[in-house]
Design an enzyme around this catalytic site. Structure first.
Site, short mmCIF file in Angstrom:
data_model
loop_
_atom_site.label_atom_id
_atom_site.label_comp_id
_atom_site.label_asym_id
_atom_site.label_seq_id
_atom_site.Cartn_x
_atom_site.Cartn_y
_atom_site.Cartn_z
N GLU A 126 37.15 61.94 74.40
CA GLU A 126 36.29 61.08 75.20
C GLU A 126 34.92 61.75 75.21
OE1 GLU A 126 37.95 60.43 79.10
OE2 GLU A 126 35.96 59.97 79.91
N ASP A 185 30.42 61.22 88.38
CA ASP A 185 30.73 62.56 87.89
C ASP A 185 30.41 63.64 88.91
OD1 ASP A 185 31.59 62.06 85.13
OD2 ASP A 185 29.57 61.24 84.89
#
Lengths: 264, 393
Positions: free
Chosen positions: A46, A57
């Site tokens: 990924e 994130d």
């Protein structure tokens, strides 16, 4: 056939999905890392498209994104990098990023470039299901690119069902009610959630991510899902590595087996 | 002209919506399902208006500014939000949101702040209600708005520095959103402007709408007509403007004037003039106008005023601009400083630097003597004294 779908069909357990940020630690490391991972035990890669404001994130990945952007990473360059290694790459590739990146690059242009560069799947955490259905679904299907949506411990059963049906790749099971990069052990409460989720998923491929950092947590996750996604822990490791080609295979091995890898 | 209102999905025209990661879905969805019911309830209305009256000191005066009127040849009124408790319009919103948070059973409050006004307003209501308060503030802003940092601490809030990106409002907002993701069950995020995912832009606009509700009544008393010819307000995210415009959105005879910060000049690379430099995209969960590059990376804005130093604008304002319902002016640091000094000397009112941007527009417009102009005097300038001193005196 889409390599991601194929992998999910052929290998129903212990899948290792490794996340790294494009252009980190150095601009051309996207290629170095991808090359190094060939013939390793990594099943899916990924690649994070670095973004200035990555809401989903944690700080580790945000910092890697900031560095990658400073290094000069751009989407067009990422596609050039992926194209340059396309013939040598056998691992399914997923791109992870934010919807605004796709919108500004141009949805069709982005998806065409994905297709050409051999991208198999996408993860766009801030893409609403309704917008996906209305704007992106047909475009992805036409290009045979899969998409994975996220569920969390707070996602309702009804919504899990919607997400399960919308995800043409795997379902991304966010392990914890918190953001990536926190290092703590998997709790009993999480195990209950994994069990619940496994039941809801039935035969739908699903991978557990967030907080997976070593062999112990990887194996725990694999008990309740088809595999696991490791992001922040790998980013942290990359940051410390002096020789990526030498050290990445060792690191991957340390995740897959519980042998203690001596520090060389 | 189509009626300006939000649709069920949280869009004003093409702008708005909720582009959020799944980790925030439940929180935002819970709020979406409850905010209207709560706001419209008798218990909320009663407590909200009581507090606005007795604690905030509303209604804020609509002051006829004789000296400005003379100078600019119009009937100029100042809506004195600077006289509110804590010195700006921000408290209208925080009073409302904390009452909503309480009714949703939340016990921990987080907020972002730029100039510190929203942080102070949040810390204030948290002190009042006895709730834990954490305010995220850009490291750069902590430095340039020291008095407000001290006020927040005095009020018992914890001020956490946002050290990523440009270390200003945008980054403080990112950090607050992250905190909310990490604490989804007990925490309520009090957003300070008409930005963020639906329902925030609508909720904050509704809580600030008291400004235009009062202007209507006050103007009717003073001028025997409820609507002015112009309403002028500065826009960072745009909450004071949203409040001042709210009850005039569909009143075509009132021209809505948005004033944004041009910083050192629109095309100098040091600017926050989103309507000129921005394009459609997504920021903080909302589709709106924002400053970004061709890859969608958000460009760090600049303004001397910490409250206008934001790379986007609320989706309502994006729609007002896009549909040409509102007209936009850009004002430089220098023009704003000058306008701030002018109001201080002409009327004995020291405005916040944000507000000074709105005042600077007077010099750029032509009026006729009978035209009624309302400027939303969104905040007082105590927090900006150091900046004024440095540049003006």
């Amino acid at each position: 056939m889409n390599r991601l779908i194929k992998t999910l069909e052929q290998k129903p357990s212990n899948l290792l999905n490794l996340f790294f940020t494009a252009g980190f630690p150095y601009l051309t490391d996207t290629i170095t890392i991808l090359k190094t991972l060939q013939n390793s035990e990594v099943d899916i890669v990924e690649i994070g498209m670095p973004y200035s404001d990555p809401l989903a994130d944690g700080t580790t990945i945000q910092e890697s994104s900031t560095i990658a952007l400073k290094n000069g990473m751009k989407l067009q360059l990422l596609f050039e990098q992926l194209n340059s290694i396309k013939e040598d790459n056998n691992i399914p590739i997923i791109l992870m990023g934010y919807y605004n990146q796709l919108l500004q690059y141009g949805l069709d242009r982005f998806l065409d470039d994905c297709k050409n560069a051999g991208v198999d799947g996408l993860i766009i955490p801030d893409l609403p299901l309704s917008e996906y259905e209305a704007v992106l679904k047909d475009k992805l299907e036409a290009r045979d690119i899969a998409i994975s949506f996220l569920i969390t411990p707070n996602t309702s059963t009804e919504r899990v069902d919607l997400i399960k049906r919308a995800s043409t790749g795997f379902v991304y099971v966010v392990a914890d009610n918190s953001i990536t990069g926190k290092s703590k052990d998997i709790s009993d409460e999480q195990i209950q959630y994994f069990k619940r989720t496994k039941k809801l998923m039935d035969t739908k491929p699903h991978l557990i991510g967030f907080g997976i950092k070593d062999n112990t947590s990887f194996r725990q996750a694999c008990d309740y899902a088809n595999g696991a996604i490791i992001g922040s822990a790998f980013i942290k490791a990359l940051k410390e590595m002096k020789d990526l080609e030498q050290e990445i295979p060792k690191w991957v091995k340390s995740i897959k087996t519980n042998e203690v890898i001596p520090n060389s | 002209m189509q009626k300006i209102q939000i649709n069920d999905d949280g869009f004003y025209g093409a702008f708005g919506g909720a582009y959020i990661p799944e980790m925030l879905y439940k929180n935002v969805d819970d709020l979406k399902n409850q905010y209207l019911k709560i706001i419209e309830s008798d218990s909320f209305q009663k407590e909200y208006h009581q507090l606005l009256k007795d604690y905030v000191g509303r209604p804020s005066p609509l002051y006829y500014s004789k000296n400005l009127s003379q100078k600019y040849n119009a009937k100029i009124y100042l809506k004195r939000e600077d006289l509110n408790h804590t010195g700006a319009h921000k408290i209208n919103n925080t009073i409302g949101q904390i009452l909503i948070a309480q009714r949703m059973g939340k016990t921990r409050i987080i907020a972002e702040t730029g100039a510190g006004q929203h942080g102070v307003a949040t810390a204030t209501v948290c002190a009042l209600m006895g709730l834990e308060c954490i305010v995220y503030m850009g490291e750069v802003d902590i430095e340039r708005q020291a008095p407000n940092v001290a006020r927040m601490k005095m009020l018992g809030a914890e001020v956490r520095a946002a050290t990523s990106g440009s270390k200003t409002l945008k980054d403080a907002t990112n950090e607050a959103i992250r905190d909310w993701i990490n604490n989804p069950n007990d925490t309520f995020y009090i957003i300070g402007s008409v930005v963020g995912p639906h329902p925030y832009p609508d909720m904050v606009a509704k809580l600030q709408a008291v400004i235009s509700e009062e202007i209507k009544k006050q103007l009717l008393e003073k001028e025997n007509r409820g609507h002015p010819d112009y309403i002028i307000a500065c826009v960072g995210g745009g909450s004071n403007a949203a409040g001042a415009f709210y009850h005039y959105l569909n009143e075509k005879s009132t021209q809505l004037i948005i004033v944004e910060a041009a910083g050192m000049g629109i095309h100098t690379g040091e600017s926050a003039a989103t309507s000129v430099l921005g394009s459609q995209g997504i920021i903080h969960g909302s589709k709106t106008l924002l400053m970004q590059d061709e890859d969608g990376q958000i460009i760090e804005p600049y303004s001397i005023s910490a409250g206008l130093d934001y790379p986007g604008i609320g989706p309502l304002h994006a729609h007002l601009i896009d549909s040409e319902r509102a007209h936009v002016f850009s004002v430089t640091d220098k023009e704003a400083l000058q306008a701030g000094l002018e109001l201080s000397r002409l009327e004995g009112i020291i405005p916040a630097l944000e507000t000074s941007h709105a005042l600077a527009v007077l010099d750029k417009m032509k009026f006729t003597s009978k035209e009624i102009v309302v400027i939303n005097l969104s905040g007082r300038g105590d927090k900006d004294l150091a900046t004024y001193m440095k540049h003006c005196l």
